[in-house]
Design a protein around this motif. Structure first.
Motif, PDB file in Angstrom:
ATOM      1  N   VAL A  69     -19.280   4.230  -7.393  1.00  0.00           N
ATOM      2  CA  VAL A  69     -17.958   3.799  -7.842  1.00  0.00           C
ATOM      3  C   VAL A  69     -18.008   2.272  -7.955  1.00  0.00           C
ATOM      4  N   LYS A  70     -18.249   1.791  -9.151  1.00  0.00           N
ATOM      5  CA  LYS A  70     -18.524   0.370  -9.356  1.00  0.00           C
ATOM      6  C   LYS A  70     -17.319  -0.511  -9.056  1.00  0.00           C
ATOM      7  N   ASP A  71     -16.113   0.018  -9.237  1.00  0.00           N
ATOM      8  CA  ASP A  71     -14.933  -0.804  -9.009  1.00  0.00           C
ATOM      9  C   ASP A  71     -14.698  -1.103  -7.528  1.00  0.00           C
ATOM     10  N   LEU A  72     -15.484  -0.488  -6.645  1.00  0.00           N
ATOM     11  CA  LEU A  72     -15.376  -0.781  -5.215  1.00  0.00           C
ATOM     12  C   LEU A  72     -16.483  -1.729  -4.763  1.00  0.00           C
ATOM     13  N   ALA A  73     -17.151  -2.381  -5.700  1.00  0.00           N
ATOM     14  CA  ALA A  73     -18.226  -3.316  -5.361  1.00  0.00           C
ATOM     15  C   ALA A  73     -17.699  -4.409  -4.434  1.00  0.00           C
ATOM     16  N   GLY A  74     -18.441  -4.677  -3.367  1.00  0.00           N
ATOM     17  CA  GLY A  74     -18.048  -5.703  -2.420  1.00  0.00           C
ATOM     18  C   GLY A  74     -17.079  -5.223  -1.359  1.00  0.00           C
ATOM     19  N   ILE A  75     -16.670  -3.957  -1.426  1.00  0.00           N
ATOM     20  CA  ILE A  75     -15.752  -3.371  -0.448  1.00  0.00           C
ATOM     21  C   ILE A  75     -16.544  -2.444   0.465  1.00  0.00           C
ATOM     22  N   ASP A  76     -16.391  -2.596   1.764  1.00  0.00           N
ATOM     23  CA  ASP A  76     -17.142  -1.818   2.748  1.00  0.00           C
ATOM     24  C   ASP A  76     -16.384  -0.526   3.060  1.00  0.00           C
ATOM     25  N   GLY A 109      -9.626  -2.057   7.115  1.00  0.00           N
ATOM     26  CA  GLY A 109      -8.390  -1.319   7.348  1.00  0.00           C
ATOM     27  C   GLY A 109      -7.534  -1.074   6.135  1.00  0.00           C
ATOM     28  N   GLU A 110      -8.066  -1.353   4.939  1.00  0.00           N
ATOM     29  CA  GLU A 110      -7.332  -1.061   3.710  1.00  0.00           C
ATOM     30  C   GLU A 110      -7.657   0.360   3.237  1.00  0.00           C
ATOM     31  N   SER A 111      -6.836   0.852   2.319  1.00  0.00           N
ATOM     32  CA  SER A 111      -7.112   2.134   1.675  1.00  0.00           C
ATOM     33  C   SER A 111      -6.990   1.977   0.166  1.00  0.00           C
ATOM     34  N   TRP A 112      -7.872   2.660  -0.537  1.00  0.00           N
ATOM     35  CA  TRP A 112      -7.848   2.691  -2.003  1.00  0.00           C
ATOM     36  C   TRP A 112      -7.804   4.149  -2.443  1.00  0.00           C
ATOM     37  N   PRO A 151      -9.969   2.830  -8.902  1.00  0.00           N
ATOM     38  CA  PRO A 151      -9.319   2.672  -7.602  1.00  0.00           C
ATOM     39  C   PRO A 151      -8.159   1.677  -7.621  1.00  0.00           C
ATOM     40  N   LYS A 152      -7.085   2.056  -6.911  1.00  0.00           N
ATOM     41  CA  LYS A 152      -5.922   1.196  -6.724  1.00  0.00           C
ATOM     42  C   LYS A 152      -5.656   1.065  -5.226  1.00  0.00           C
ATOM     43  N   LYS A 153      -5.255  -0.119  -4.805  1.00  0.00           N
ATOM     44  CA  LYS A 153      -4.993  -0.328  -3.388  1.00  0.00           C
ATOM     45  C   LYS A 153      -3.696   0.371  -2.990  1.00  0.00           C
ATOM     46  N   THR A 154      -3.749   1.061  -1.848  1.00  0.00           N
ATOM     47  CA  THR A 154      -2.585   1.765  -1.335  1.00  0.00           C
ATOM     48  C   THR A 154      -1.568   0.773  -0.769  1.00  0.00           C
ATOM     49  N   LYS A 155      -0.298   1.047  -1.013  1.00  0.00           N
ATOM     50  CA  LYS A 155       0.773   0.191  -0.509  1.00  0.00           C
ATOM     51  C   LYS A 155       1.137   0.558   0.936  1.00  0.00           C
ATOM     52  N   GLU A 156       1.631  -0.416   1.669  1.00  0.00           N
ATOM     53  CA  GLU A 156       2.221  -0.230   3.007  1.00  0.00           C
ATOM     54  C   GLU A 156       1.255   0.308   4.048  1.00  0.00           C
ATOM     55  N   VAL A 157      -0.047   0.246   3.773  1.00  0.00           N
ATOM     56  CA  VAL A 157      -1.036   0.769   4.711  1.00  0.00           C
ATOM     57  C   VAL A 157      -1.936  -0.377   5.172  1.00  0.00           C
ATOM     58  N   ALA A 158      -2.030  -0.581   6.491  1.00  0.00           N
ATOM     59  CA  ALA A 158      -2.899  -1.605   7.060  1.00  0.00           C
ATOM     60  C   ALA A 158      -3.481  -1.087   8.369  1.00  0.00           C
ATOM     61  N   TRP A 216      -2.582   8.970   6.172  1.00  0.00           N
ATOM     62  CA  TRP A 216      -3.398   7.845   6.625  1.00  0.00           C
ATOM     63  C   TRP A 216      -3.198   7.638   8.121  1.00  0.00           C
ATOM     64  N   LEU A 217      -4.287   7.450   8.859  1.00  0.00           N
ATOM     65  CA  LEU A 217      -4.225   7.141  10.283  1.00  0.00           C
ATOM     66  C   LEU A 217      -4.427   5.640  10.448  1.00  0.00           C
ATOM     67  N   CYS A 218      -3.399   4.964  10.931  1.00  0.00           N
ATOM     68  CA  CYS A 218      -3.405   3.508  10.990  1.00  0.00           C
ATOM     69  C   CYS A 218      -3.039   3.033  12.396  1.00  0.00           C
ATOM     70  N   ASP A 219      -4.023   2.600  13.142  1.00  0.00           N
ATOM     71  CA  ASP A 219      -3.801   2.079  14.484  1.00  0.00           C
ATOM     72  C   ASP A 219      -2.949   3.027  15.320  1.00  0.00           C
ATOM     73  N   GLY A 220      -3.278   4.313  15.265  1.00  0.00           N
ATOM     74  CA  GLY A 220      -2.589   5.315  16.072  1.00  0.00           C
ATOM     75  C   GLY A 220      -1.334   5.886  15.467  1.00  0.00           C
ATOM     76  N   ARG A 221      -0.896   5.363  14.319  1.00  0.00           N
ATOM     77  CA  ARG A 221       0.280   5.880  13.627  1.00  0.00           C
ATOM     78  C   ARG A 221      -0.161   6.620  12.360  1.00  0.00           C
TER      79      ARG A 221
END
Length: 484
Positions: free
Chosen positions: A110-117, A135-138, A166-173, A187-192
């Motif tokens: 998925v080339k559009d995720l280049a540089g993203i771990d 901690g981001e989601s796409w 890929p598009k970055k998900t909103k309100e998720v960190a 999405w599981l985010c810091d226990g929430r």
């Protein structure tokens, strides 16, 4: 990531199941001419069912970090140790994230995720979600029901919003994991836990299914999509550490030994002893007496749920076999007693575990298979009501399993002698999809936007809870267990 993840040297993918991605899970149907039958035979020879695990030639030099799919997914998602993401499989809604709708039989970067771990991922019926080390989601694919969590919904009655990249998900960190149902995402985010997508059956966990009548003069039941991820308030009193999604329900495990489920309650898949939909998380009472622990695994099929308890013993509930009684609350899964579950995944109606007994690690699979995804080999069983070993991977160290519609993936040790002896599979050159001309497909009839977009009552799964008793079949009992 944990120190164990940092020390992991990577694995390789052992794959079994269907390779005809355009046809997996679909019936050609109807009476066929001799010419049609010959064409089917030629297609089956070109795109074989791999009834025994194969390594993938395209991944020979790549060390894999994770494998992922989903109970409704007919595509694969994997990530390597460098954080690169690869996809292959069905792509008629852009769920591969390759800026097109061309089905691929070969793992493709998925080339559009280049540089993203990328550290984890999941697949829905027509969409994909990944989580990054920061901690981001796409997400990408169909956003008809807002399941990509982009914060907006552009689907119209005769057109479906498709995110081909890929598009970055909103309100998720601070996201650590993600799971996909057929048309929703958790999405599981810091226990929430955050959710977005189709709210039918209350599967988003916010206390409502957002049902409304889209017509003034007649009845047309629709469900208002939720395109922006929102935290599930019913779980904010505790810390969630594991999530799993079936087609239309979710299982969550917390750090205190409790398990919660919500969504579609048909076949007893929620474990509350009733076939009743739950619009917000409800704690499963059985685990008050036999709690889960920090090492417990969780997995959901289309109409089933599983988790391991203290000591790794596996519990299952819901529709666990093609015939027989429903299991209305968690019970020890028959046929796999004594094994410690290291990893588990569910396809639509198939189940796979990496399990350990003393020092022996085995891949154990069972369920109603259609494409050889249980990995028993050409001379083995096509389906199995009871758990059994995948023979060629017996005693092979396995880090993770993943299942989808008609296929299974196992993340195994590439240096093990049994893995080195596995046959390589190289997909034939990708042919143009018969189901897509490269342009966005119109939304299916009855899935139009209505008031801000929505799904008809039949779109997600079928009859409402009050009708589900008619779906049950007479009991049929059997026992068996994999040999230790």
């Amino acid at each position: 990531m944990s120190s164990e993840d940092n020390e992991y040297k990577g694995g390789t993918v052992a794959f079994c199941g269907g390779t005809d991605w355009q046809m997996i899970g679909r019936s050609a149907g109807g009476k066929k001419s001799d010419k049609d039958k010959q064409a089917d035979e030629e297609r089956a020879a070109k795109f074989p069912n791999l009834t025994s695990p194969h390594t993938l030639k395209a991944l020979q030099t790549i060390r894999i970090r994770f494998v992922a799919a989903g109970s409704a997914a007919c595509h694969c998602v994997i990530g390597d140790l460098e954080g690169k993401c690869y996809t292959w499989g069905r792509n008629e809604k852009g769920q591969l994230g390759q800026r097109d709708m061309q089905t691929r039989g070969t793992p493709t970067l998925v080339k559009d995720l280049a540089g993203i771990d990328v550290i984890s991922g999941a697949g829905g019926r027509h969409h994909t979600a990944i989580v990054t080390a920061c901690g981001e989601s796409w997400t990408w694919g169909s956003n008809l029901q807002g399941q990509c969590g982009t914060g907006s919904l552009k689907s119209q009655p005769k057109s479906e919003e498709l995110l081909l990249e890929p598009k970055k998900t909103k309100e998720v960190a601070d996201c650590t994991d993600v799971a996909c149902g057929a048309e929703f995402t958790m999405w599981l985010c810091d226990g929430r836990v955050f959710s977005a997508g189709l709210p039918q059956y209350g599967q988003l966990g916010h206390g409502t299914d957002h049902e409304y009548n889209a017509k003034d003069s007649s009845v047309k039941i629709m469900y208002q999509p939720q395109p922006t991820p929102e935290v599930i308030q019913g779980l904010t009193h505790t810390t969630i550490r594991k999530i799993a999604c079936g087609h239309n329900h979710t299982l969550a495990l917390d750090d205190k030994g409790a398990a919660f489920t919500w969504g579609n309650g048909g076949y007893g898949r929620l474990g509350h002893q009733v076939q009743q939909d739950e619009h917000k998380p409800r704690q499963i009472s059985v685990f008050d007496r036999a709690p889960v622990d920090k090492n417990s695994t969780a997995a959901c099929g289309s109409t089933s749920s599983f988790c391991s308890g203290i000591g790794g013993a596996l519990y299952g509930w819901g529709k666990l076999k093609a015939s027989g009684d429903n299991t209305m609350y968690p019970k020890p899964a028959p046929g796999i007693e004594g094994w410690t579950i290291l990893s588990m995944a569910c396809g639509s109606q198939t189940f796979a575990t990496a399990s350990q007994y003393q020092k022996e690690t085995s891949i154990i699979t069972w369920g109603q298979a259609s494409n050889g995804e249980l990995g028993y080999g050409d001379k083995g069983k096509k389906s199995s009501a009871n758990p059994d070993k995948c023979p060629v991977l017996d005693n092979v160290p396995t880090r993770q399993v993943a299942c989808g519609v008609g296929f299974s993936m196992f993340l195994v040790d590439p240096e093990h002698e049994a893995v080195k002896k596995l046959p390589d599979f190289e997909a034939p050159e990708d042919a143009p999809d018969e189901s897509s001309n490269g342009a966005a497909e119109p939304a299916a009839k009855g899935k139009g936007k209505g008031r801000g977009g929505g799904a008809t009552k039949k779109a997600a799964e079928g009859p409402a809870s009050k009708k589900r008793k008619t779906e049950e079949k007479p009991a049929s009992r059997g026992r068996g267990r994999p040999k230790k």
